[in-house]
Design a protein around this motif. Sequence first.
Motif, PDB file in Angstrom:
ATOM      1  N   SER A 158       0.843  -1.191   0.000  1.00 46.17           N
ATOM      2  CA  SER A 158       0.000   0.000   0.000  1.00 46.17           C
ATOM      3  C   SER A 158       0.880   1.244   0.000  1.00 46.17           C
ATOM      4  O   SER A 158       1.761   1.396   0.846  1.00 46.17           O
ATOM      5  CB  SER A 158      -0.903  -0.005   1.235  1.00 46.17           C
ATOM      6  OG  SER A 158      -1.688   1.165   1.277  1.00 46.17           O
ATOM      7  N   LEU A 159       0.633   2.133  -0.950  1.00 43.75           N
ATOM      8  CA  LEU A 159       1.391   3.370  -1.074  1.00 43.75           C
ATOM      9  C   LEU A 159       0.448   4.569  -1.004  1.00 43.75           C
ATOM     10  O   LEU A 159      -0.741   4.451  -1.317  1.00 43.75           O
ATOM     11  CB  LEU A 159       2.159   3.404  -2.397  1.00 43.75           C
ATOM     12  CG  LEU A 159       3.264   2.364  -2.579  1.00 43.75           C
ATOM     13  CD1 LEU A 159       3.816   2.428  -3.995  1.00 43.75           C
ATOM     14  CD2 LEU A 159       4.388   2.581  -1.571  1.00 43.75           C
ATOM     15  N   PRO A 160       0.952   5.734  -0.638  1.00 41.48           N
ATOM     16  CA  PRO A 160       0.103   6.924  -0.575  1.00 41.48           C
ATOM     17  C   PRO A 160      -0.423   7.310  -1.956  1.00 41.48           C
ATOM     18  O   PRO A 160       0.178   6.978  -2.981  1.00 41.48           O
ATOM     19  CB  PRO A 160       1.049   8.005  -0.034  1.00 41.48           C
ATOM     20  CG  PRO A 160       2.202   7.275   0.550  1.00 41.48           C
ATOM     21  CD  PRO A 160       2.324   6.005  -0.212  1.00 41.48           C
ATOM     22  N   SER A 161      -1.539   8.015  -1.958  1.00 43.84           N
ATOM     23  CA  SER A 161      -2.070   8.552  -3.207  1.00 43.84           C
ATOM     24  C   SER A 161      -1.053   9.507  -3.798  1.00 43.84           C
ATOM     25  O   SER A 161      -0.431  10.299  -3.088  1.00 43.84           O
ATOM     26  CB  SER A 161      -3.389   9.284  -2.939  1.00 43.84           C
ATOM     27  OG  SER A 161      -3.865   9.903  -4.108  1.00 43.84           O
ATOM     28  N   GLY A 162      -0.873   9.426  -5.111  1.00 52.30           N
ATOM     29  CA  GLY A 162       0.124  10.270  -5.759  1.00 52.30           C
ATOM     30  C   GLY A 162       1.352   9.493  -6.184  1.00 52.30           C
ATOM     31  O   GLY A 162       2.297  10.067  -6.719  1.00 52.30           O
ATOM     32  N   CYS A 163       1.324   8.161  -5.956  1.00 50.81           N
ATOM     33  CA  CYS A 163       2.459   7.309  -6.328  1.00 50.81           C
ATOM     34  C   CYS A 163       2.125   6.464  -7.558  1.00 50.81           C
ATOM     35  O   CYS A 163       0.996   6.010  -7.723  1.00 50.81           O
ATOM     36  CB  CYS A 163       2.828   6.369  -5.183  1.00 50.81           C
ATOM     37  SG  CYS A 163       3.468   7.192  -3.719  1.00 50.81           S
TER      38      CYS A 163
END
Length: 256
Positions: A69-74
């Motif tokens: 899981s990565l932050p939005s914008g990646c």
Amino acid sequence: MAEISPRGGTTAVLLAAGAGTRLGLGPKALLPFCGTTLVAHAAGELLRGGCSQVIVVIGAGADTVRQTSLPSGCTVVVNPRWAEGMGTSFAVGVRCALDPGFALDLDVAPDTSAGIEPEHGVPGPAAGQEVDPAEERAPEQVLVALVDQPGMTARLVARLIAAHLPGRITAAGYRSEYGARPGSSDEPSALRRGNPVLFSPRHAGLAARSASGDAGARHYLRIHADATDLVDCSDLSDGADLDTPEQLHLLERPTP
């Protein structure tokens, strides 16, 4: 497949393709840090520091890492030639940052149809791909960061972005044992070049073309020292990166 937005500002390239062989714990991107993974934490710090988007370049254990899981914008990009050294990941990430029309699905055989020139390891246009010129707006600058640098914080990233001058290179500097020595100086207190590094689009593209092996942009930065501004970040980090079991204590740092 996510798309890289054709917008200005600062696009970050997070190099997270290594296998962590010397560490012996699998891909460093997946190491636990600050309640998440090292790659997710680093991406979040880049975004909080002012980057408009983060291109995460992965390679070793890609099938597992891409589930993180990565932050939005990646946007996650797979470098099929990651085993050849960090230079190929640097080249792939920078090309994706500079050319939003570049084919992002690089999880294929390492040939010219994957958009990579074998003789240089630098991505080229994907076979048969048409790019709308209206979408080809390069970022104002490209920041390249390493996933195995736990001391990289949003404050450090923001400081680099604020100090950057158009057309130049801006690198974090540390008064520690880590980083490149300035010239022949051996003084312990000397400011040494480290990571992250912020490039103007022109310098980013040229550095990507010269990147090879595990050196990344090291050679380019050395011969373009007169175009590089060092920003003292010693009060924020010592610039250490995580390479060996003896350095696992770096993961014990509290959340900044």
